[in-house]
Design a protein around this motif. Structure first.
Motif, mmCIF file in Angstrom:
data_model
loop_
_atom_site.group_PDB
_atom_site.id
_atom_site.type_symbol
_atom_site.label_atom_id
_atom_site.label_comp_id
_atom_site.label_asym_id
_atom_site.label_seq_id
_atom_site.Cartn_x
_atom_site.Cartn_y
_atom_site.Cartn_z
ATOM 1 N N GLU A 91 -26.320 14.598 -0.534
ATOM 2 C CA GLU A 91 -26.253 15.444 0.647
ATOM 3 C C GLU A 91 -26.160 16.923 0.271
ATOM 4 O O GLU A 91 -26.470 17.779 1.095
ATOM 5 C CB GLU A 91 -25.052 15.047 1.506
ATOM 6 C CG GLU A 91 -25.231 13.733 2.270
ATOM 7 C CD GLU A 91 -25.254 12.515 1.366
ATOM 8 O OE1 GLU A 91 -24.573 12.536 0.325
ATOM 9 O OE2 GLU A 91 -25.982 11.564 1.698
ATOM 10 N N ASP A 94 -30.984 16.928 -2.843
ATOM 11 C CA ASP A 94 -31.626 15.612 -2.933
ATOM 12 C C ASP A 94 -32.430 15.444 -4.222
ATOM 13 O O ASP A 94 -32.989 14.382 -4.458
ATOM 14 C CB ASP A 94 -32.513 15.366 -1.715
ATOM 15 C CG ASP A 94 -33.544 16.464 -1.513
ATOM 16 O OD1 ASP A 94 -33.643 17.344 -2.395
ATOM 17 O OD2 ASP A 94 -34.232 16.452 -0.479
ATOM 18 N N ASP A 119 -30.113 7.729 -1.748
ATOM 19 C CA ASP A 119 -28.982 7.816 -0.816
ATOM 20 C C ASP A 119 -28.093 6.584 -0.920
ATOM 21 O O ASP A 119 -28.574 5.452 -0.985
ATOM 22 C CB ASP A 119 -29.501 7.961 0.620
ATOM 23 C CG ASP A 119 -28.389 8.338 1.568
ATOM 24 O OD1 ASP A 119 -27.400 8.927 1.099
ATOM 25 O OD2 ASP A 119 -28.503 8.055 2.771
ATOM 26 N N ASN A 121 -24.572 4.957 1.078
ATOM 27 C CA ASN A 121 -23.864 5.118 2.355
ATOM 28 C C ASN A 121 -22.451 5.609 2.068
ATOM 29 O O ASN A 121 -21.470 4.879 2.176
ATOM 30 C CB ASN A 121 -23.826 3.789 3.122
ATOM 31 C CG ASN A 121 -23.344 3.989 4.550
ATOM 32 O OD1 ASN A 121 -23.315 5.109 5.039
ATOM 33 N ND2 ASN A 121 -22.946 2.914 5.198
ATOM 34 N N ASP A 122 -22.366 6.894 1.718
ATOM 35 C CA ASP A 122 -21.070 7.463 1.343
ATOM 36 C C ASP A 122 -20.578 8.480 2.347
ATOM 37 O O ASP A 122 -19.613 9.196 2.087
ATOM 38 C CB ASP A 122 -21.178 8.132 -0.028
ATOM 39 C CG ASP A 122 -22.238 9.227 -0.070
ATOM 40 O OD1 ASP A 122 -23.078 9.283 0.851
ATOM 41 O OD2 ASP A 122 -22.236 10.015 -1.034
ATOM 42 N N ASN A 123 -21.232 8.561 3.492
ATOM 43 C CA ASN A 123 -20.799 9.496 4.518
ATOM 44 C C ASN A 123 -20.690 8.764 5.854
ATOM 45 O O ASN A 123 -21.645 8.101 6.283
ATOM 46 C CB ASN A 123 -21.796 10.656 4.682
ATOM 47 C CG ASN A 123 -21.760 11.587 3.496
ATOM 48 O OD1 ASN A 123 -20.878 12.432 3.387
ATOM 49 N ND2 ASN A 123 -22.712 11.426 2.587
ATOM 50 N N ASP A 153 -24.644 11.794 10.817
ATOM 51 C CA ASP A 153 -24.412 11.114 9.535
ATOM 52 C C ASP A 153 -25.363 11.724 8.521
ATOM 53 O O ASP A 153 -26.583 11.712 8.707
ATOM 54 C CB ASP A 153 -24.671 9.611 9.688
ATOM 55 C CG ASP A 153 -24.132 8.828 8.493
ATOM 56 O OD1 ASP A 153 -24.296 9.312 7.361
ATOM 57 O OD2 ASP A 153 -23.573 7.751 8.704
ATOM 58 N N ASP A 155 -26.155 10.746 5.715
ATOM 59 C CA ASP A 155 -26.970 9.784 4.985
ATOM 60 C C ASP A 155 -28.310 9.612 5.694
ATOM 61 O O ASP A 155 -28.546 10.122 6.799
ATOM 62 C CB ASP A 155 -26.239 8.440 4.901
ATOM 63 C CG ASP A 155 -24.958 8.570 4.094
ATOM 64 O OD1 ASP A 155 -24.990 9.267 3.071
ATOM 65 O OD2 ASP A 155 -23.949 7.977 4.497
ATOM 66 N N THR A 156 -29.212 8.858 5.058
ATOM 67 C CA THR A 156 -30.546 8.661 5.606
ATOM 68 C C THR A 156 -30.757 7.188 5.894
ATOM 69 O O THR A 156 -30.011 6.322 5.431
ATOM 70 C CB THR A 156 -31.616 9.164 4.622
ATOM 71 O OG1 THR A 156 -31.487 8.442 3.390
ATOM 72 C CG2 THR A 156 -31.450 10.648 4.357
ATOM 73 N N ALA A 159 -28.328 3.832 6.964
ATOM 74 C CA ALA A 159 -27.008 4.364 6.632
ATOM 75 C C ALA A 159 -26.729 5.666 7.369
ATOM 76 O O ALA A 159 -25.586 6.107 7.426
ATOM 77 C CB ALA A 159 -26.893 4.586 5.127
ATOM 78 N N GLY A 160 -27.748 6.289 7.897
ATOM 79 C CA GLY A 160 -27.553 7.524 8.645
ATOM 80 C C GLY A 160 -27.846 7.375 10.121
ATOM 81 O O GLY A 160 -27.938 8.368 10.835
ATOM 82 N N GLY A 214 -28.677 1.427 2.691
ATOM 83 C CA GLY A 214 -28.931 2.471 1.704
ATOM 84 C C GLY A 214 -29.503 1.867 0.431
ATOM 85 O O GLY A 214 -29.612 0.655 0.265
#
Length: 1286
Positions: A91, A94, A119, A121-123, A153, A155-156, A159-160, A214
């Motif tokens: 984030e 990239d 990415d 999923n850490d956010n 979020d 993330d993408t 996950a986002g 993710g």
């Protein structure tokens, strides 16, 4: 000296050498990596990727990474495996670009590598607002969007992807009212709101979560939550409502205009609107309505009231209407019935009436008839009435015939039928009087002067014979009311003058109506009770009946029975009215007359009433006169002392108890309405308030102060709030009604943005609450400004650190220190680069690490070496992880200097010099300098200070026999700049008869006890080898040119030249300027040249050009012969020369090839022979006979000679006689020594034109090259001799 000649063979050799060099060129490695993808959640120390590279030469490769992003990785220099050094964050960026460096030791390849961060999923989704506050009207349509939340979020992919849900609603009943769009975040209303019947406030906990997934390890869904606050705004959709129903009041007839009867009260059910109410009287049960109603709901008298006209009560329809229209545009109203009882007053006289079947008319003349001698009641159709309620009437008979009659009843209440009772039948004698006249008088007992009179004319009717006669015309009888049936009241009989009727009379009670109360036994005359319930004294205390006696001829005699009912206590007191409603202002006195009656016999204990108050919560504040029933308040009434729910009403229960046995009691409700006065000032619910608010949010809600005014009337307890001071223009306050009090909502001024970093971080507000009368109160409100993380961290200056070299895991050497003006910062430090100062120049290195807390530590994989690098500079960046607004890193990186402190970890190192020292006995006196050794220590300061010492002396004779010898040498330590010099000198005179050599062991020891040692070989040479060299130059010139002369002599003789003295030649005339130089000429193996040998070399014509400039005697000269010039001869010679040149080129090529082969063949045979010899005395390898070379590396390239084969052209196949002599001297008197003995040979290569390279010199040169590349050098100089390296 002549210029070198370039021949064709030389050109050919150079060309071949160039081709071989090109063939052996080392190629640069090739990096294969082009693009890498990494998961951002790889832990620190985890594998990232492998650097892939190829080297065509097959050399071992070393790997490294450089560039600004290199701090995220650590590289294994040997394997090329790249691991994570600092946490990656997609984030933040990239992709990363690093420079890969791969080296094969000679060439380095570099390549920029792009790393794509995948990415994880850490956010969690993060809401853009900390909370959502909306005000919603209660009539908003179902399905309407109330507000929209937004979470982002970082993330993408899934996950986002944000999705929303409502986790809980407070109060819980509100859970069915709202829904939220799964993806859009729109909060909708799904069931209607209601300000009145449902909650006015809802709190929604809203969850935002992602779908998880993710590309990396962290795939679990993440979530966060926020709160939505919905305040329901009331709208006018309900009609007002009357309270305290039903409404009943009373008023005396004839009350003055404006007299208040009672007050009605209606409230707006839309409590959030609380509209004003107006009241009207819409209808009444009588016309016209003698009442009006005020705007406050008070009903009062508007015209004269006559109970006799209106009736006992009247019912009004009261309408309460809100001033404003409802949401439909209609009037909001409610109606209620009000019943008003008209209390009678004694304002009417009694009157007589004649009643027909339809109506009664006022009448003053009445007529009746009766038979003579008749007894009983005379029916005259007379009714007496007093229109006043419960009016008491007394009846009397007057007139000239009043003695014959009596009136029945004698008293009555309000209305009664009046009868004339024959009081004296004897006076009814038709023969004496046919008509009689009496007056019936009705007197108002309460106002005796008020009376009415009616005249009754009685006609006497004629009858035959005698009738039965009772002894009394009237019998006064008494019986207790409610006596049991068949109770004998009395026995009454009559007599008849006729004998035949004796005991044959029959009795009968008249009139018929009396029979439901009393009757008589027909034959006995016993009067008895027929109905116990009906004989009620309070209904009728006196009954008149005619007792008739009939004879056999149906002649009748009568008497009057006046049956009085004696009282029993069967009627409880009656309070009229049964409820009271009184109004009194708090603090004032009031007086209320409680009226009660008892229908039991007046003036008897059964009718005597005692008043009392039933104990209740507030009854102690009142007292009542037990006899009169006057109710008053005994203390001042305080409306605020009452429960607010009572709305100022005090309900009392008044009892009226008679004194009968048993005593009977009744009660009535008395409502005391304590009217509010404005006697209280506002009171804050807390002595002070503390709130906090985030900086930077305009108009943000801070908190609420609460106050109430104990006055209960709306006009008295309404409070408004004002900020008096301390705000500095930063806050505003709004007043809102809330329950029983008022709320002051404090907000940041919409035009003001608070700044935590500004001077003011706390505000002390003085807030005033004031009611409508001007009464006020103040409270202190403390507001703390909360820090929002919007400032960039800044480094603090830090002094240099120190660490000793060779240190390993010493923990933190020190720390980078940064500060953040924000109070909730979370600082993480990241190393950007590290450079070491090596030899005065800074270059990248990996000696130091910086952890996330800023601690500077030693890289465990690095070795700190002060002698390699003495200073380290570390650059680090600091990041605030809690930054909410703006950049999260410092503006610039900070620098930390780490000084490497030297420790004594290096032993002294000798500099390579002569290890074979030649001494002559004439100079070897005690205390004279024999030679000197030079050493240095790579440490610094006192650690590099060196002291020399002779630790052991051995003697080796000419037969190679070695024996320990006394220490006849000592070392004196001196310092020359950065070097330490040990001067070796004898401690006693040397024995010149000894022809061997001394093996002198010298140690160099530093302050830390580290040491190195070397062995010196000191030869004793006889004086007979001293050579006198004569120069045709003045002594001054020889001394001045001593170094160059010594060098020339050494080159000519291929030996080391040791000069012992320079003197004027005493055998020559001083004017000639001849000078003698006393010197020894010694080969590196210790053998010396005799004067004959030296002169022979001096006279060699090849040395002429070398020695001629110094005017040296005995120098060989070249004789030049002049011949006549012959042109033809010159032409033929030129042609012949050309042919010779061609022949030489061809021959040279063939000879070079042949000689190279023969040389290699000889070397191979020599090696085979030497390998068969005992190696104990060999120096670093087998001795090759005929070559003076000590190692097989130096013998021949076939034997791994470390010399490029291009330079071995075979021209050293033959050697000079001098060289053979040198070898012979070795064979006769010298032995070779172990390779641990350091022997320095002083050799100078001859010019390529005139001399061949001595093989031993080449070997030692190669050995010296290897020492320079891999080890420290040692050097020795002999101050007693001038040593020149040839």
């Amino acid at each position: 000296m002549g210029r070198p000649t370039i021949t064709a063979s030389s050109l050919l050799l150079l060309t071949v050498a160039a081709l071989i060099t090109l063939t052996n060129a080392n190629l640069t490695p090739e990096i294969l990596n082009s693009l890498e993808s990494l998961c951002e959640d790889i832990p620190k120390g985890g594998d990232a990727f492998q650097i892939k590279a190829e080297d065509s030469d097959g050399d071992p490769l070393s790997y490294s990474i450089s560039g600004p992003n290199a701090v995220f990785f650590t590289v294994d220099k040997t394997t090329g495996m790249v691991t994570i050094n600092n946490q990656l964050d997609r984030e933040a960026r990239d992709s990363l670009v690093v420079t890969i460096e791969v080296s094969d030791g000679k060439n380095m390849a570099t390549k920029d590598l792009t790393i794509i961060l995948l990415d994880a999923n850490d956010n969690p989704p993060r809401f853009q607002d900390s909370s959502y506050n909306v005000d919603i009207k209660e009539n908003v349509d179902v399905g309407a969007i109330l507000f929209t939340v937004l979470a982002i979020d970082l993330d993408t992919g899934p996950a986002g992807a944000e999705k929303y849900s409502i986790a809980e609603v407070a109060p819980i009943e509100g859970g069915k009212l709202f829904s939220i769009s799964n993806r859009g975040g729109e909060v909708k209303l799904i069931e209607p709101l209601n300000y009145t019947s449902l909650s006015t406030f809802y709190r929604l906990k809203i969850i935002a979560s992602d779908d998880g997934g993710g590309s990396c390890t962290m795939k679990e869904p993440q979530s966060s939550f926020t709160y939505g606050f919905i305040t329901v705004v009331d709208v006018p959709d309900l009609n007002p409502r009357f309270i305290s129903l039903p409404y009943r009041g009373s008023v005396q007839e004839g009350s003055p205009l404006g007299t208040t009867v009672l007050t009605v009260l209606a409230l707006d059910q839309d409590t959030g609107v609380n509209d004003n109410i107006t009241y009207t009287i819409e209808a009444g049960s009588g016309e016209p309505v003698p009442f009006i109603i005020s705007t406050t709901g008070a009903i009062s008298v508007s015209s004269e009231i006559d109970r006799e006209t209106i009736g006992d009560s009247i019912t009004l329809t009261v309408k309460a209407t809100e001033q404003k229209k409802n949401i439909h545009g209609d009037d909001a109203f409610a109606t209620a019935d009000v019943q008003i009882t008209i209390i009678d007053i004694n304002d009417n006289p009694p009157r007589f009436y004649s009643c027909g079947s339809k109506e009664c008319v006022v009448e003053s003349q009445f007529r009746g008839e009766i038979q003579e001698n008749s007894a009983g009641t005379l029916q005259i159709n007379m009714t007496v009435k007093d229109l006043d309620q419960n009016g008491k009437i007394k009846l009397e008979v007057d007139g000239k015939d009043k003695d014959a009659f009596a009136v029945n009843p004698t008293s009555t209440t309000s209305q009664s039928t009046v009868q004339l009772v024959v009081k004296d039948p004897q006076k009814l004698d038709f023969e004496k009087k046919e008509e009689m006249v009496v007056q019936v008088i009705a007197i108002d007992e309460e106002e005796p002067t008020t009376r009415a009179t009616a005249t009754v004319t009685i006609t006497i009717l004629d009858v035959n014979d005698n009738s039965p006669i009772f002894q009394k015309d009237t019998y006064i009888l008494n019986v207790s009311e409610h006596s049991p049936v068949d109770t004998i009241v009395a026995t009454i009989t009559a007599t008849d003058g006729d004998v035949i009727d004796k005991d044959k009379l029959t009795y009968r009670l008249l009139p018929q109506s009396i029979l439901k109360y009393f009757n008589v036994t027909e034959n006995t005359g016993e009067v008895y009770v027929t109905n116990s319930k009906l004989i009620d004294r309070e209904v009728n205390s006196l009954y008149s009946a005619t007792l008739q006696a009939r004879d056999t001829n149906n002649l009748i005699g009568t008497t009057v029975l006046e049956i009085s009912l004696t009282d029993i206590n069967d009627k409880p007191p009656k309070i009229n009215p049964n409820s009271y409603n009184v109004f009194v202002k708090e603090g004032e006195k009031f007086r209320l007359q409680i009226e009660a009656t008892d229908a039991d016999e007046p003036e008897s204990p059964n009718s005597k009433i005692v008043f009392a108050i039933v104990p209740t919560k507030y009854s102690e504040n009142f007292t009542i006169d037990a006899a009169t029933g006057v109710l008053t308040n005994s203390t001042e009434l305080d409306r605020e002392a009452l429960e607010p729910a009572a709305k100022g009403k005090i309900e009392l229960n008044i009892t009226a108890t008679d004194k009968g046995v048993p005593a009977l009691m009744t009660s009535a409700a008395v409502t005391v309405n304590v009217e509010d006065v404005n006697d209280n000032k506002p009171i804050f619910t807390a002595s002070s308030y503390e709130f906090s608010v985030k900086e930077g949010v305009k108009g943000d809600f801070v908190g609420s102060v609460w106050a109430r005014d104990l006055d209960q009337a709306l006009d008295f307890n309404r409070i408004s709030f004002t900020i008096l001071g301390g705000s500095i223009g930063s806050f505003i306050i709004r007043t809102e009604a809330n329950g029983t009090g008022y709320r002051g909502d404090i907000n940041v001024d919409p035009d003001v943005e608070l700044d935590y970093e500004a001077k003011t971080k706390e505000f002390n507000l003085q807030v005033e609450g004031m009611d409508l009368s001007g009464s006020r109160a103040e409270v202190e409100v403390k507001i703390k400004v909360l820090d929002v993380n919007d400032e960039r961290p800044e480094f603090k200056p830090e002094g240099p650190l120190q660490v000793e070299e060779n240190s390993k895991d010493t923990g933190s050497l020190g720390s980078f220190s940064a500060e953040d003006k924000d109070g909730n910062s979370s600082l993480v430090y990241q190393m950007e680069s590290c450079e070491c100062r090596c030899n005065g120049t800074y270059e990248p290195c990996d000696w130091m690490l910086v952890d996330g807390k800023g601690a500077v530590t030693i890289n465990p994989e690095a070795k700190l070496d002060y002698e390699e690098c003495d200073k380290v500079k570390v650059w680090a960046q600091v990041v605030d992880e809690n930054t909410e607004v703006g950049e999260n890193n410092s503006i610039s990186a900070a620098e930390m200097v780490v000084d490497i402190v030297d420790v004594n970890d290096n032993a002294p190192e000798f500099l390579i010099s002569d290890a074979v020292i030649v001494l002559v006995s004439e100079t070897a006196s005690k205390g004279s300098s024999v030679t000197q050794v030079t050493a240095t220590d790579r440490d610094s300061g006192i650690n590099k200070e060196i002291e020399f010492k002779v630790t052991k002396v051995k003697y080796e004779d000419t037969n190679s026999q070695i024996e320990d010898f006394r220490t006849i040498f000592e070392a004196v330590t001196t310092q020359q700049k950065d070097f330490y010099v040990g001067i070796i000198q004898p401690t006693e005179g040397l024995d010149s008869s000894k022809k061997g050599k001394y093996l002198v062991n010298v140690t160099a020891t530093d302050r830390g006890g580290l040491y190195a040692s070397t062995e010196l070989k000191i030869f004793i040479i006889d004086k007979s080898f001293k050579v006198e060299v004569r120069f045709g130059l003045p002594k001054t010139e020889v001394v001045a040119s001593r170094d160059s002369i010594t060098l020339a002599l050494s080159a000519a003789t291929k030996s080391a030249v040791y000069v012992t003295a320079i003197i004027d030649d005493p055998s020559r005339v001083r004017a000639l300027g001849d000078t003698l130089m006393m010197a020894y000429f010694v080969y590196p193996n210790g053998s010396a040249l005799s004067e004959q040998d030296v002169n022979k070399k001096f006279t060699d014509p090849k040395n002429y050009d070398l020695l001629a400039p110094y005017n040296l005697e005995n120098v060989g000269k070249v004789t030049v012969v002049q011949e006549p010039t012959n042109t033809l001869q010159f032409g033929l010679l030129g042609l012949l020369g050309g042919l010779v040149i061609v022949l030489i080129v061809l021959t040279t090529t063939l000879v070079c090839t042949r000689r190279s082969y023969r040389t290699k063949l000889k070397a191979a045979k020599a090696m085979k022979y030497t390998n068969m010899e005992n190696t104990d005395n060999q120096r670093g390898g087998p001795v090759v006979p005929g070559t003076n070379k000590y190692t097989m590396e130096g013998a021949n390239p076939v034997l791994n000679l470390n010399i490029d084969t291009v330079t071995d052209l075979g021209f050293d196949e033959e050697s000079s006689n001098v060289e053979r002599i040198s070898v012979n001297s070795f064979d006769d008197g010298m032995s070779l020594h172990s390779e641990n003995d350091r022997t320095m040979m002083v050799i100078q290569e001859e010019d390529e034109e005139s001399i061949n390279i001595e093989p031993l010199g080449a070997a030692l040169a190669q050995r010296a090259n290897r020492r320079e590349a891999g080890s420290s050098e040692m050097g020795f100089t002999n101050p007693a001799f001038s040593v020149t390296d040839l």
